[in-house]
Motif scaffolding. Structure first.
Motif: not given
Length: 173
Positions: A70-74
């Motif tokens: 569910g995390d966003a990865v940048m």
């Protein structure tokens, strides 16, 4: 020859961690992250060289903090130095819990790419001109990292690594 700045190659890639990207603990699988990092680094290398760029090596990738389902990865990628036909790309990886807004650094790494013509032969890449103090620091360090990579791969003798030797000589004074 054309000169470019690190800003010319700066690339940001965003991904969302879905169930198919995770291991049994609900963490992003390392291989999936390496895949995403390779894509982001490749985009930065191709933006700098205006050529096909292929991965030549991946330096130590440290997994500092897990990235959760569910995390966003940048992924931030930028060329730190151009050599003859190769270039070094620095990657910084951040994860963000979108509901809470919490953002933490997860990883960093250096990838090396080689620029190719369409026929597969190597081609010269544009020079890189650092503009900020941080860019200059990464640029200077790139030669030492390159020498270390070449020594570890058996393509350079330690005695020929003048930049690395200078670090130890300076430390003795």
């Amino acid at each position: 020859m054309i000169k470019k700045t690190p800003t010319d190659s700066y690339t940001v890639m965003n991904e969302l961690v879905l169930p198919n990207d995770t291991n049994m603990l609900g963490n992003l699988m390392g291989g999936r992250l390496l895949y995403w990092m390779d894509i982001a680094a490749g985009m930065a290398a191709q933006k700098h060289s205006n050529r096909i760029a292929v991965t030549a090596s991946v330096d130590n990738v440290s997994f500092k903090n897990p990235i959760k389902l569910g995390d966003a990865v940048m992924i931030e990628a930028v060329v730190t130095r151009a050599f003859n036909t190769s270039l070094e790309v620095r990657l910084d990886v951040w994860s963000q819990n979108l509901p809470s807004g919490t953002k933490i650094k997860s990883n960093e790494a250096y990838y090396t790419f080689v620029a190719l013509e369409k026929d597969g032969h190597t081609v010269a890449v544009p020079e890189l001109t650092p503009e900020t103090d941080r860019e200059l620091e990464l640029y200077d360090g790139a030669l030492r990292r390159r020498q270390l990579r070449l020594i570890l791969s058996g393509r350079m003798q330690p005695d020929d690594a003048t930049e690395l030797k200078a670090l130890f000589t300076a430390a003795k004074k």
